[in-house]
Design an enzyme around this catalytic site. Structure first.
Site, PDB file in Angstrom:
ATOM      1  N   HIS A 307      -1.500  -0.874  -6.948  1.00 18.34           N
ATOM      2  CA  HIS A 307      -0.260  -1.605  -6.206  1.00 18.34           C
ATOM      3  C   HIS A 307       0.735  -1.656  -7.417  1.00 18.34           C
ATOM      4  CE1 HIS A 307       2.403  -4.206  -4.085  1.00 18.34           C
ATOM      5  NE2 HIS A 307       1.715  -3.917  -2.973  1.00 18.34           N
ATOM      6  N   ASP A 364      -2.765  -1.399   2.388  1.00 13.40           N
ATOM      7  CA  ASP A 364      -2.467  -0.030   3.139  1.00 13.40           C
ATOM      8  C   ASP A 364      -3.573   0.732   3.497  1.00 13.40           C
ATOM      9  OD1 ASP A 364       0.470  -0.665   2.845  1.00 13.40           O
ATOM     10  OD2 ASP A 364       0.371  -0.089   0.710  1.00 13.40           O
TER      11      ASP A 364
END
Length: 428
Positions: A307, A364
């Site tokens: 991330h 995600d």
């Protein structure tokens, strides 16, 4: 004596105050830089080191993997609160009492009917239209049916605008989905909870009774909570800067939807599933693609791992991994795409290359798996993200307006041509 930072430019020194946040973050206040230095500005492409505002909504520490809404840890909220409680917390600053939560839900349900003329706008879109484009357009169109601007100095007017968008937005989300699926449009059921109603509006078939699945309801509730806000990201900053021109709430949120659409932002979970499809079409060899991901010369990127903000495990991923496992077990889905996802997850959690670099599966990755398991099409994933992010956008817009923040107007460093004379067309 207040703390300060000293900047030296060409032998001249300038002092700027340092501000400390409640979590001991320190910011140098350079709001007077340009006037004090007679024209010098900072250059910070992408605003990675620039604070655009002071906010009391969300605290994020990427190095330590911390995410808190109004001081409450995301872990505790996901375990103990529901989405409407979290929405109320983000928007109004405190967890609601039972009476406040019930009133909030009742008022939202009272605003859950969308003007029938909005259907005509929806009908004008071809089936091939991306649901995010449809959602952005319909959200903006709500302004035409609610033309009066919000009086931000009136708590009553502000509250009415908030429950209106909270009530109508899920309908637009469901309509975008049903339009794509060729299903009749549905207004849902006022007797249901907020999340239960979303699922029924999206999936009810016209020729059968819709039966709720508690595991799916709980999983979606958690996903919406985890996506509800994430500090000053691309779409949130967009909502604030559009709202800073005193654009209305619906228009500002429509702009946020467009920003969220990008594959580097809200489209990341869609990109995960597209990657998994590509791996399946190539034969499904996860080890081959893990090797490609580690090869610096190979353009392949492993989507859904690591991330930009979190340099540790994404705290949201820890929470939603359990929900993903529960959804897949409950539904008993035999899907080669999900098998590939599980294989990548297991290999990444054991491979020293990924572990040492803390490239763990992120929110995600798991949200895409859950949405696919629930039967939500890939191009609807970002729409579901927007549904979760709605209360965060509202909270940020409301805070920005109540704080009377000035209109956003970034500066630039001009690198184009210097002054030159105009050349007549026949001499060029």
């Amino acid at each position: 004596m207040s703390e300060k930072a000293t900047l030296e430019v060409n032998g001249k020194k300038y002092d700027f105050p340092l501000k400390t946040g409640t979590e001991n973050e320190v910011a140098m206040d350079i709001s007077s830089l340009r006037s004090a230095t007679e024209g010098i500005i900072t250059l910070d492409s992408g605003y990675k080191n620039t604070g655009s505002c002071e906010s009391a909504i969300t605290f994020l520490d990427g190095e330590k993997g911390i995410l808190r809404y109004r001081g409450y840890s995301i872990e505790e909220l996901a375990e103990k609160a529901d989405f409407l409680e979290v929405a109320f917390l983000l928007i109004f600053g405190e967890l609601p009492t039972k009476a406040q939560r019930d009133k909030f839900h009742t008022d939202i349900k009272a605003q859950s009917v969308v003007d029938e003329d909005v259907k005509k706008i929806l009908e004008a879109f071809p089936k091939s239209a991306h649901p995010m484009g449809v959602l952005s357009s319909l959200t903006s169109a709500l302004t035409a049916f609610n033309p009066s601007s919000v009086n931000v100095n009136s708590e009553e007017d502000m509250y009415k605008a908030i429950v209106k968008i909270m009530g109508k937005f899920p309908v637009l989300v469901a309509w975008a989905h049903r339009k794509k699926q060729g299903l009749p449009l549905d207004y849902g059921d006022k007797s249901l909870g907020y999340v239960e109603n979303i699922l029924k509006m999206m999936f009810r078939q016209p020729n059968e009774e819709y039966v709720q699945n508690k595991i799916l309801v709980d999983a979606l509730d958690k996903l919406l909570i985890l996506h509800a806000d994430h500090e000053q990201n691309c779409s949130t900053s967009t909502v604030r800067i559009v709202g800073s021109s005193h654009a209305g709430l619906f228009a500002s949120i429509s702009a946020g939807i467009s920003a969220l659409w990008g594959p580097l932002h809200g489209g990341a979970n869609q990109a995960v599933l597209e990657m998994l499809e590509a791996i399946k079409n190539d034969g499904g060899d996860t080890k081959k693609f893990m090797a490609k991901a580690k090869d610096k010369e190979d353009p392949f990127r492993l989507m859904g791992f690591g991330h930009r903000v979190y340099k540790n495990f994404d705290p949201r991923a820890r929470i939603i991994k359990k929900a993903a496992d529960e959804v897949l077990e409950d539904l008993g889905i035999d899907d080669p795409i999900l098998d590939i996802a599980k294989g990548l997850e297991q290999e990444a959690l054991k491979d020293s290359y990924f572990v040492d670099r803390m490239l763990y599966p992120n929110v995600d990755f798991y949200s895409g798996i859950i949405y696919r398991g629930m039967g939500i099409p890939t191009d609807m994933f970002t729409v579901m993200f927007a549904l979760g992010r709605l209360p965060g956008w509202i909270a940020q817009w409301r805070e920005m307006r109540l704080n009377k923040e000035p209109i956003g107007r970034p500066r630039q460093l001009y690198i184009g041509s210097t002054h030159r004379p105009f050349v007549e067309i026949d001499k060029r």
